[in-house]
Design a protein around this motif. Structure first.
Motif, mmCIF file in Angstrom:
data_model
loop_
_atom_site.group_PDB
_atom_site.id
_atom_site.type_symbol
_atom_site.label_atom_id
_atom_site.label_comp_id
_atom_site.label_asym_id
_atom_site.label_seq_id
_atom_site.Cartn_x
_atom_site.Cartn_y
_atom_site.Cartn_z
ATOM 1 N N ARG A 14 0.812 -1.216 0.000
ATOM 2 C CA ARG A 14 0.000 0.000 0.000
ATOM 3 C C ARG A 14 0.850 1.272 0.000
ATOM 4 O O ARG A 14 2.067 1.242 0.171
ATOM 5 N N LYS A 15 0.155 2.413 -0.131
ATOM 6 C CA LYS A 15 0.845 3.702 -0.183
ATOM 7 C C LYS A 15 1.311 4.171 1.192
ATOM 8 O O LYS A 15 2.398 4.717 1.335
ATOM 9 N N ARG A 67 -5.195 2.377 -6.864
ATOM 10 C CA ARG A 67 -5.807 2.016 -5.591
ATOM 11 C C ARG A 67 -5.379 0.613 -5.162
ATOM 12 O O ARG A 67 -5.769 -0.385 -5.780
ATOM 13 N N VAL A 68 -4.596 0.531 -4.091
ATOM 14 C CA VAL A 68 -4.251 -0.776 -3.527
ATOM 15 C C VAL A 68 -5.477 -1.372 -2.829
ATOM 16 O O VAL A 68 -5.744 -2.566 -2.931
ATOM 17 N N TYR A 69 -6.220 -0.521 -2.110
ATOM 18 C CA TYR A 69 -7.435 -0.990 -1.439
ATOM 19 C C TYR A 69 -8.641 -0.849 -2.365
ATOM 20 O O TYR A 69 -9.694 -0.341 -1.983
ATOM 21 N N PHE A 105 5.785 5.036 -3.247
ATOM 22 C CA PHE A 105 5.510 5.452 -4.619
ATOM 23 C C PHE A 105 5.613 4.278 -5.599
ATOM 24 O O PHE A 105 5.642 4.484 -6.804
ATOM 25 N N HIS A 106 5.688 3.090 -5.031
ATOM 26 C CA HIS A 106 5.665 1.877 -5.850
ATOM 27 C C HIS A 106 4.568 0.954 -5.328
ATOM 28 O O HIS A 106 4.834 -0.171 -4.895
ATOM 29 N N PRO A 107 3.316 1.419 -5.324
ATOM 30 C CA PRO A 107 2.221 0.582 -4.820
ATOM 31 C C PRO A 107 1.985 -0.616 -5.730
ATOM 32 O O PRO A 107 2.149 -0.525 -6.947
ATOM 33 N N ILE A 108 1.616 -1.743 -5.126
ATOM 34 C CA ILE A 108 1.356 -2.970 -5.877
ATOM 35 C C ILE A 108 -0.142 -3.294 -5.772
ATOM 36 O O ILE A 108 -0.615 -3.733 -4.724
#
Length: 544
Positions: free
Chosen positions: A271-272, A519-521, A285-288
Motif C-alpha cells: 500500500r501507499k 488504488r491498492v485498497y 511510490f511503488h504501490p502494488i
C-alpha cells in the motif's frame, strides 16, 4: 540464466527495464511467489485431513450464529476497506501537497523524484538522501487526522462477529453460550479495540514501539480467537466427532486467522501509507495493486466462518440433500469439491501472475514492429517476475479446463459422463481462450477496441457458466453461481480502473495510471475472490 529461462523460471535482471528500475538503480526484484502459493497450501492441507476424516460434509445452517457472523464479517470488511483506502489516498495526497508533489504524475515519476534519481550515486546514498529529504516534509495535523477517521464499520463488524458466538450451531436463537464461546466473544471485542483507535494513532504518528506492542497483542488475540472458536464448535458437537474431524475444525479456525494476519502484512508492504510510511515518513511510490492481500483476507475469513459456524456430518449417497427443517448449504468433502475449489480459486493467483508483470511494465513477448496483436499469442510477458510459464496464458487455461472437469465427478467420487458436464467443460475452455489469449493479448498490445470486442463474449460465457453451474441441487446452486459470476465480472472491471496499466493506459497511449488513481485498497481483487468462492461452491453441489 539461459538454463533458468529454458525451464521458465524467473530471472533477476541487472539492467533497468521495469517500473521498479525507473530510478536507474539495478533491479533484482522478483515477484512475490509465496503469496500465490499460500492459497494452494491452505486448500491442500485441509483436503488431506478432511479426506481422511469419517465425516464427508460440512453443513452451514442459516441461523442466528452463521448469519450474524457473516454480517459481521461483511460490515467489518466494508468499514476496513473504506478506512484504509481513505488513509492511503488522503494521507499520500496530504504528504505530496506538503512536499510540492503532484498526485497526477505516474507512480514511476514520483518514485524517481522522491526515492532518488539516476546517477553515479550508490543505492545507499540515493536512499539516504531521499529519506533525509522526506523527513523534512510534515503533514499538517488537521489533514493527518482527517485522513484516518475512527473506523466505525470495522468496530461494528467485529462486535457483530463476537456476538454470533453466544448462539448455538443449530441455527436457533437460544442464548446458551459455552465458556469457549463467551471467551471468543470477549476476544473479538478486545481485538476490535487493539486494531482500531490505538493502532491508528501508532500508524499515523509512526510510533514504532507502540505499533510493535499492539501488533503483538493483535497476533495473540487472533490466535486465541481461532483456538476458542474451534473449542466452542467441538464442545457443542460433543463426542460424535472422530479425531480427524476435530483436527480439520481446528485447522479451519487456526489457519483462517493466520491467513488474515499474513494478508495484512502483504497489504502493508504493497500500500501507499503502510510499511514505507512507517519506516521513512513518506508514502510508497511503488504501490502494488496486484497483491494477494485482499484475496487472502477474504479466504482467511471464509475459513474461520466455515470452521466456527459449520457442522460436520455424514451425508448418505441415497439422499445427499436431507431435509433438516431449516435452510442450509452443504460443503461436500469430496473430489468434486477439491477440484472445483483448487482450480476455480486458482484463477485469482494465476491471473495475478500475468497482471502483476504487466502492471510492473514487464516486456510483452508479442511486441513486434508490424503491430500484430497475436504475433506470439502463446506467450505473455518475458518471465522476469514469475518465469515464462506462469506469465503465459497456459496456467489460466489449464485452471479453467480443470474447473470444468470437476463437473464429471459425482458425490461418491466416481467419474460419470453427462451432456451438462460436457457443455460446462466446453464453456470453460472457451472462457480460458477468450480471457487468457484474446483479451489479454489486446491488453498487452494496447488495443482498446479489440479488448472491448472480446469482453462481450467474456460476459456471455460467464452468464452461461452461472446458469449451468446453477443447475446443481435442483437449481438452488444458482443462488451461489449467479452472484459469483457478477462479482467476478465486477471485480475485473473495478481492478482495471485501479491498476497501474489498465483501462487508463489503453486510452492514453501506453501511459501509466496517475498515482492518485492507483488504488491498492480497490474492491476489485476482493470481489474477484468472493466471486470465485461462490461459483466454486455452486459447482461443488452435484445435481439431485
Amino acid at each position: 540464466v539461459k538454463f533458468r529461462r529454458a525451464l521458465g523460471l524467473a530471472v533477476s535482471k541487472a539492467t533497468p527495464h521495469s517500473a521498479c528500475c525507473r530510478t536507474g538503480v539495478p533491479c533484482t526484484m522478483k515477484g512475490p511467489l509465496m503469496e500465490g502459493l499460500w492459497l494452494f497450501i491452505l486448500i491442500g492441507a485441509f483436503a488431506v485431513i478432511a479426506g481422511l476424516a469419517q465425516t464427508n460434509v460440512i453443513y452451514l445452517v442459516f441461523g442466528a450464529r452463521s448469519m450474524i457472523g457473516l454480517a459481521g464479517y461483511l460490515v467489518m470488511q466494508i468499514g476496513l476497506w473504506f478506512t484504509e483506502n481513505k488513509w492511503d489516498e488522503d494521507g499520500s495526497t496530504a504528504w505530496l501537497e506538503a512536499a510540492q508533489g503532484d498526485k497526477m504524475q505516474t507512480p514511476e515519476e514520483l518514485e524517481a523524484k522522491f526515492d532518488g534519481e539516476a546517477g553515479s550515486a550508490t543505492t545507499a546514498q540515493v536512499v539516504d538522501a531521499a529519506t533525509a529529504k522526506a523527513e523534512q516534509v510534515v503533514i499538517p495535523q488537521d489533514k493527518l487526522k482527517a485522513a484516518f477517521p475512527i473506523p466505525i464499520g470495522f468496530l461494528v463488524g467485529w462486535w457483530l462477529w463476537g456476538i454470533s458466538y453466544i448462539f448455538p450451531l443449530d441455527g436457533t436463537t437460544n442464548v446458551n453460550p459455552t465458556g469457549f464461546g463467551i471467551a471468543a466473544c470477549v476476544i473479538s471485542f478486545f481485538v476490535s479495540f487493539v486494531a482500531s483507535i490505538p493502532m491508528a494513532d501508532a500508524v499515523m504518528h509512526r510510533k514504532d514501539g507502540q505499533k510493535k506492542g499492539l501488533s503483538l497483542l493483535f497476533l495473540l488475540g487472533w490466535i486465541a480467537l481461532g483456538f476458542m472458536s474451534a473449542c466452542d464448535v467441538t464442545h457443542q458437537i460433543g463426542s460424535t466427532l472422530d479425531d480427524l474431524t476435530r483436527a480439520y475444525i481446528f485447522m479451519l479456525c487456526m489457519l483462517g486467522p493466520v491467513t488474515i494476519i499474513y494478508s495484512q502484512k502483504i497489504l502493508f508492504g504493497a500500500r501507499k501509507m503502510g510499511t514505507k510510511w512507517e519506516e521513512s515518513g513518506k508514502p510508497n511510490f511503488h504501490p502494488i495493486v496486484y497483491n494477494m492481500g485482499g484475496p487472502l483476507f477474504v479466504w482467511g475469513w471464509f475459513y474461520l466462518w466455515l470452521g466456527s459456524c459449520g457442522v460436520p456430518g455424514l451425508a448418505s449417497e441415497l439422499n445427499i440433500y436431507p431435509d433438516f427443517g431449516k435452510p442450509y448449504i452443504p460443503l461436500f468433502l469430496n473430489i468434486r469439491t477439491l477440484i472445483s475449489f483448487t482450480f476455480g480459486c486458482a484463477m485469482v493467483p494465476v491471473v495475478r501472475f500475468l497482471d502483476y508483470s504487466h502492471d510492473e511494465d514487464g516486456p510483452w513477448c508479442g511486441e513486434n514492429k508490424e503491430g500484430k496483436v497475436f504475433g506470439k499469442w502463446w506467450l505473455g510477458t518475458d518471465g522476469t517476475y514469475f518465469g515464462l510459464f506462469l506469465e503465459s496464458p497456459w496456467p489460466f487455461i489449464i485452471s479453467w479446463v480443470m474447473y470444468g472437469f470437476s463437473a464429471f465427478w459425482t458425490f461418491d467420487n466416481k467419474l460419470a459422463f453427462s451432456p451438462r458436464a460436457l457443455v460446462l467443460l466446453m464453456n470453460c475452455l472457451a472462457q480460458g481462450v477468450d480471457a487468457g489469449i484474446l483479451i489479454q493479448s489486446n491488453l498487452y498490445a494496447g488495443n482498446m477496441k479489440g479488448k472491448q470486442i472480446f469482453s462481450l463474449p467474456f460476459v456471455i460465457l460467464f452468464v452461461g457458466l452461472a446458469i449451468n453451474v446453477g443447475f446443481g441441487w435442483g437449481w438452488i446452486a444458482l443462488a451461489l453461481s449467479f452472484p459469483g459470476a457478477i462479482l467476478i465480472i465486477l471485480g475485473q472491471k473495478t481492478v482495471f480502473g485501479a491498476r497501474k496499466r489498465g483501462d487508463y493506459t489503453m486510452k492514453n497511449n501506453g501511459k501509466a495510471n496517475p498515482y492518485g488513481e492507483v488504488r491498492v485498497y480497490s474492491w476489485g481483487e476482493v470481489f474477484f475472490m468472493m466471486g470465485w468462492i461462490l461459483i466454486c461452491w455452486g459447482e461443488a453441489l452435484p445435481p439431485k
